[in-house]
Design an enzyme around this catalytic site. Structure first.
Site, PDB file in Angstrom:
ATOM      1  N   ASP A  13     -52.375 -21.915  85.533  1.00 33.87           N
ATOM      2  CA  ASP A  13     -52.616 -23.140  86.301  1.00 33.87           C
ATOM      3  C   ASP A  13     -51.502 -24.171  86.158  1.00 33.87           C
ATOM      4  O   ASP A  13     -51.744 -25.378  86.208  1.00 33.87           O
ATOM      5  CB  ASP A  13     -53.973 -23.783  85.902  1.00 33.87           C
ATOM      6  CG  ASP A  13     -55.123 -22.822  86.105  1.00 33.87           C
ATOM      7  OD1 ASP A  13     -55.065 -22.024  87.062  1.00 33.87           O
ATOM      8  OD2 ASP A  13     -56.077 -22.863  85.304  1.00 33.87           O
ATOM      9  N   LYS A  16     -47.962 -22.606  89.795  1.00 36.21           N
ATOM     10  CA  LYS A  16     -47.138 -21.485  90.293  1.00 36.21           C
ATOM     11  C   LYS A  16     -47.220 -21.371  91.815  1.00 36.21           C
ATOM     12  O   LYS A  16     -46.226 -21.154  92.489  1.00 36.21           O
ATOM     13  CB  LYS A  16     -47.604 -20.155  89.654  1.00 36.21           C
ATOM     14  CG  LYS A  16     -47.452 -20.112  88.149  1.00 36.21           C
ATOM     15  CD  LYS A  16     -47.991 -18.822  87.558  1.00 36.21           C
ATOM     16  CE  LYS A  16     -49.494 -18.714  87.627  1.00 36.21           C
ATOM     17  NZ  LYS A  16     -50.232 -19.689  86.818  1.00 36.21           N
ATOM     18  N   GLY A  40     -55.905 -18.257  90.612  1.00 36.91           N
ATOM     19  CA  GLY A  40     -56.284 -19.225  91.643  1.00 36.91           C
ATOM     20  C   GLY A  40     -55.080 -20.105  91.886  1.00 36.91           C
ATOM     21  O   GLY A  40     -54.702 -20.892  91.024  1.00 36.91           O
ATOM     22  N   HIS A  41     -54.425 -19.914  93.017  1.00 35.19           N
ATOM     23  CA  HIS A  41     -53.189 -20.636  93.302  1.00 35.19           C
ATOM     24  C   HIS A  41     -53.426 -21.561  94.485  1.00 35.19           C
ATOM     25  O   HIS A  41     -53.797 -21.119  95.565  1.00 35.19           O
ATOM     26  CB  HIS A  41     -52.060 -19.632  93.596  1.00 35.19           C
ATOM     27  CG  HIS A  41     -51.781 -18.719  92.435  1.00 35.19           C
ATOM     28  ND1 HIS A  41     -50.961 -17.630  92.512  1.00 35.19           N
ATOM     29  CD2 HIS A  41     -52.220 -18.753  91.148  1.00 35.19           C
ATOM     30  CE1 HIS A  41     -50.911 -17.022  91.327  1.00 35.19           C
ATOM     31  NE2 HIS A  41     -51.671 -17.679  90.494  1.00 35.19           N
ATOM     32  N   GLN A 223     -51.550 -15.999  85.968  1.00 36.00           N
ATOM     33  CA  GLN A 223     -51.853 -16.417  84.598  1.00 36.00           C
ATOM     34  C   GLN A 223     -50.598 -17.035  83.941  1.00 36.00           C
ATOM     35  O   GLN A 223     -49.809 -17.626  84.641  1.00 36.00           O
ATOM     36  CB  GLN A 223     -52.393 -15.247  83.753  1.00 36.00           C
ATOM     37  CG  GLN A 223     -53.798 -14.787  84.169  1.00 36.00           C
ATOM     38  CD  GLN A 223     -53.807 -13.865  85.384  1.00 36.00           C
ATOM     39  OE1 GLN A 223     -53.111 -12.868  85.420  1.00 36.00           O
ATOM     40  NE2 GLN A 223     -54.612 -14.193  86.384  1.00 36.00           N
TER      41      GLN A 223
HETATM   42  P1  GDP Z   1     -51.389 -21.998  89.528  1.00 37.27           P
HETATM   43  O1  GDP Z   1     -52.556 -21.154  89.122  1.00 37.27           O
HETATM   44  O2  GDP Z   1     -50.284 -21.965  88.525  1.00 37.27           O
HETATM   45  O3  GDP Z   1     -50.904 -21.706  90.916  1.00 37.27           O
HETATM   46  O4  GDP Z   1     -51.915 -23.485  89.539  1.00 37.27           O
HETATM   47  P2  GDP Z   1     -53.275 -24.021  90.201  1.00 37.27           P
HETATM   48  O5  GDP Z   1     -53.073 -24.063  91.676  1.00 37.27           O
HETATM   49  O6  GDP Z   1     -54.444 -23.280  89.674  1.00 37.27           O
HETATM   50  O7  GDP Z   1     -53.378 -25.466  89.576  1.00 37.27           O
HETATM   51  C1  GDP Z   1     -52.376 -26.422  89.773  1.00 37.27           C
HETATM   52  C2  GDP Z   1     -53.020 -27.635  90.482  1.00 37.27           C
HETATM   53  O8  GDP Z   1     -52.131 -28.717  90.422  1.00 37.27           O
HETATM   54  C3  GDP Z   1     -53.277 -27.394  91.963  1.00 37.27           C
HETATM   55  O9  GDP Z   1     -54.412 -28.110  92.343  1.00 37.27           O
HETATM   56  C4  GDP Z   1     -52.035 -27.960  92.629  1.00 37.27           C
HETATM   57  O10 GDP Z   1     -52.284 -28.416  93.952  1.00 37.27           O
HETATM   58  C5  GDP Z   1     -51.714 -29.111  91.726  1.00 37.27           C
HETATM   59  N1  GDP Z   1     -50.290 -29.423  91.586  1.00 37.27           N
HETATM   60  C6  GDP Z   1     -49.221 -28.592  91.619  1.00 37.27           C
HETATM   61  N2  GDP Z   1     -48.078 -29.273  91.355  1.00 37.27           N
HETATM   62  C7  GDP Z   1     -48.446 -30.560  91.161  1.00 37.27           C
HETATM   63  C8  GDP Z   1     -47.733 -31.756  90.836  1.00 37.27           C
HETATM   64  O11 GDP Z   1     -46.525 -31.774  90.646  1.00 37.27           O
HETATM   65  N3  GDP Z   1     -48.474 -32.904  90.692  1.00 37.27           N
HETATM   66  C9  GDP Z   1     -49.826 -32.921  90.858  1.00 37.27           C
HETATM   67  N4  GDP Z   1     -50.457 -34.078  90.698  1.00 37.27           N
HETATM   68  N5  GDP Z   1     -50.526 -31.811  91.162  1.00 37.27           N
HETATM   69  C10 GDP Z   1     -49.848 -30.658  91.309  1.00 37.27           C
HETATM   70  P1  IMO Z   2     -53.709 -18.517  87.400  1.00 33.57           P
HETATM   71  O1  IMO Z   2     -52.897 -17.428  88.055  1.00 33.57           O
HETATM   72  C1  IMO Z   2     -55.936 -19.915  83.950  1.00 33.57           C
HETATM   73  C2  IMO Z   2     -58.127 -16.912  81.660  1.00 33.57           C
HETATM   74  C3  IMO Z   2     -59.635 -16.993  81.690  1.00 33.57           C
HETATM   75  C4  IMO Z   2     -59.954 -16.461  80.298  1.00 33.57           C
HETATM   76  C5  IMO Z   2     -58.891 -15.367  80.108  1.00 33.57           C
HETATM   77  C6  IMO Z   2     -59.381 -13.963  80.433  1.00 33.57           C
HETATM   78  O2  IMO Z   2     -54.499 -19.342  88.353  1.00 33.57           O
HETATM   79  O3  IMO Z   2     -52.852 -19.325  86.493  1.00 33.57           O
HETATM   80  P2  IMO Z   2     -59.880 -12.690  82.694  1.00 33.57           P
HETATM   81  O4  IMO Z   2     -60.851 -12.982  83.794  1.00 33.57           O
HETATM   82  O5  IMO Z   2     -58.464 -12.622  83.155  1.00 33.57           O
HETATM   83  O6  IMO Z   2     -60.249 -11.482  81.873  1.00 33.57           O
HETATM   84  O7  IMO Z   2     -60.012 -13.934  81.698  1.00 33.57           O
HETATM   85  O8  IMO Z   2     -57.826 -15.711  80.968  1.00 33.57           O
HETATM   86  N1  IMO Z   2     -57.486 -16.842  82.985  1.00 33.57           N
HETATM   87  C7  IMO Z   2     -56.836 -17.865  83.553  1.00 33.57           C
HETATM   88  N2  IMO Z   2     -56.682 -19.133  83.150  1.00 33.57           N
HETATM   89  N3  IMO Z   2     -55.333 -19.490  85.079  1.00 33.57           N
HETATM   90  C8  IMO Z   2     -55.473 -18.208  85.492  1.00 33.57           C
HETATM   91  O9  IMO Z   2     -54.796 -17.716  86.546  1.00 33.57           O
HETATM   92  C9  IMO Z   2     -56.279 -17.332  84.737  1.00 33.57           C
HETATM   93  N4  IMO Z   2     -56.640 -16.039  84.851  1.00 33.57           N
HETATM   94  C10 IMO Z   2     -57.366 -15.741  83.774  1.00 33.57           C
HETATM   95  O10 IMO Z   2     -60.093 -18.308  81.867  1.00 33.57           O
HETATM   96  O11 IMO Z   2     -59.697 -17.451  79.339  1.00 33.57           O
HETATM   97 MG    MG Z   3     -54.612 -21.307  88.886  1.00 37.97          MG
END
Ligand code: GDP
Ligand code: IMO
Ligand code: MG
Length: 429
Positions: A13, A16, A40-41, A223
């Site tokens: 999170d 990415k 979850g991106h 991840q």
């Molecule tokens: P990922 O799993 O690495 O793709 O990240 P996620 O999408 O799960 O979580 C990142 C969250 O931060 C998302 O809701 C993005 O829209 C948000 N985000 C990404 N870059 C920035 C940033 O520079 N500033 C802020 N405030 N939010 C951001």
């Molecule tokens: P993105 O790509 C954050 C965490 C779960 C749990 C552990 C194992 O959005 O960054 P799993 O279901 O993979 O066996 O769970 O890994 N986890 C993540 N945490 N971002 C993710 O993906 C994750 N994918 C798995 O919360 O701790």
């Molecule tokens: Mg994510």
């Protein structure tokens, strides 16, 4: 011009999806190489927000996208995601999405097992996404998996199902669960086969062709390094290798394909699920980070745990993953903080460490050693050039670079696609 590999350098999170979407305009192909729909991106483009789990983030720009053999694929989740994205106006056709024929499938029995184990683990649970990721990878390495290519040979599915169900029936019996409804599973697979097969290809050939033609490939990790099954905070990890070294094996390319390894690094730290987190804050500062950063999981909606930036962990991630440069995200969330802290070491018992030792018990009692810096009163939110950043925010970025021994290539200042500062182009190196 080389390839770029985007990986998370913390516990996932990091942002990415946003960065892959931004870079995808410069890439010819985007490739997922591990993980599954546990990812979850989130991508924000103008007023539209896209939440992708299995589809590579390049798909939103229309960049040809590949789901590589290293991914575990839930065909029903794929269908649901494609339908959801179609409702947002993006049509996902076999021209834009290609799936490796060798992808192992996540089946409903994997979800069952994931949930059964979590529910039986009490306080020791991993806090998985319950998507069946771990059990599906177990069946892959146990040589019992049903793969995408098996959907093209439904007449030969019976012996595979027999072997798989026999294994799962033993495990289920241990939890007091009934045996697998084998006939229903077979019918479900027959029902989804054509949908998946429309996208299935020998993607290794497409990638080889792309390489020969000098096309630019962008690998999208899911991840983060601290969730890597070898290098992460085991056992509180996911079940795949999330490090950049997986790009080749997870897609069918050689080890040099990774190119520039761009580690995505959040300007503070978050974690969702159980496991050690030395800089976690359970006070109002942690709460503020969570609120300002909207730190709720994209996949499960769970609240993410929040804490200060941990330079020890990111330095370790950069080393084990060969990170060339980083994209620092969410610095805007720190706007207005009076002071900011960075963890530079740990105290465990009467010893100090400049790395995280591997044993879970040591990790659990690691106490952070902090360095404190003044915050900044100006805003970084929405900044698109280095000159727009307050001087103290620049100092924070520079100190992070120094501590993690990696240069910053990009800075992200909001969820919006274009609120991104390019310091040096990863594709140009
Ligand atoms: P990922 O799993 O690495 O793709 O990240 P996620 O999408 O799960 O979580 C990142 C969250 O931060 C998302 O809701 C993005 O829209 C948000 N985000 C990404 N870059 C920035 C940033 O520079 N500033 C802020 N405030 N939010 C951001
Ligand atoms: P993105 O790509 C954050 C965490 C779960 C749990 C552990 C194992 O959005 O960054 P799993 O279901 O993979 O066996 O769970 O890994 N986890 C993540 N945490 N971002 C993710 O993906 C994750 N994918 C798995 O919360 O701790
Ligand atoms: Mg994510």
């Amino acid at each position: 011009m080389g390839n770029v590999t985007v990986i998370g350098a913390q516990w996932g999170d990091e942002g990415k999806g946003k960065i892959v979407d931004w870079l995808a305009s410069r890439a010819d192909m985007v490739v997922r190489f591990q993980g599954g729909h546990n990812a979850g991106h989130t991508l924000v483009v103008g007023n539209e927000t896209y939440k992708l789990s299995l589809l590579p983030s390049g798909i939103v720009r229309g960049t040809p996208s590949v789901i590589g053999n290293g991914v575990v694929l839930d065909p029903w989740a794929l269908k649901a995601e494609i339908e959801k994205i179609a409702a947002q106006g993006l049509s996902i056709t076999p021209d834009v999405l290609m799936i490796a024929e060798t992808c192992p499938l996540i089946l409903p029995i994997h979800r069952d097992l994931d949930a059964l184990r979590e529910d039986a683990s009490g306080a020791g649970k991993i806090g998985t996404t319950r998507r069946g990721i771990g059990p599906a990878y177990e069946d892959k390495v146990g040589r019992r998996a049903i793969r995408v290519c098996d959907l093209a040979h439904l007449g030969q599915l019976d012996p595979l199902l027999d072997r798989l169900c026999a294994h799962h029936d033993h495990l289920r019996a241990g939890f007091g669960w009934p045996p697998v409804d084998r006939d229903r599973l077979k019918r479900d697979l027959e029902g989804i086969a054509d949908f998946v097969l429309a996208f299935a290809r020998p993607v290794w050939r497409d990638l080889d062709e792309a390489r020969r033609r000098g096309r630019r490939i962008l690998f999208e990790g899911a991840q983060g390094v601290l969730l890597d099954v070898d290098h992460g905070t085991y056992p509180f990890v996911t079940s795949s290798n999330t490090v950049a070294g997986t790009t080749g094996s997870g897609s069918g390319m050689g080890p040099s394909a990774a190119g520039f390894v761009l580690g995505i690094v959040k300007a503070y730290t978050t974690r969702v699920g159980s496991g050690p987190f030395p800089t976690e804050l359970s006070d109002e500062v942690g709460q503020r980070l969570g609120e300002r950063g909207h730190e709720f999981g994209t996949v499960t909606g769970r609240q993410r745990r929040c804490g200060w930036f941990d330079a020890v962990l990111v330095r370790q991630s950069a080393a084990v993953s060969g990170i060339t440069g980083i994209a620092l995200t969410k610095i805007d969330v720190l706007d207005g903080m009076e002071t900011v802290k960075i963890c530079t070491g740990y105290r465990i018992g009467d010893k100090t460490y400049d790395y995280l030792p591997p044993h879970a018990a040591d990790q659990a009692r690691a106490e952070p050693i902090y360095e404190e810096m003044p915050g900044w009163s100006g805003t970084t939110a929405g900044a698109r050039s280095w000159a727009d950043l307050p001087a103290q925010a620049i100092k924070y970025v520079r100190r992070i670079e120094e501590l993690i021994r990696c240069p910053v290539a990009l800075v992200s200042t909001s969820p919006q696609r274009d609120d991104t500062i390019l310091v040096s182009d990863p594709f140009a190196s």
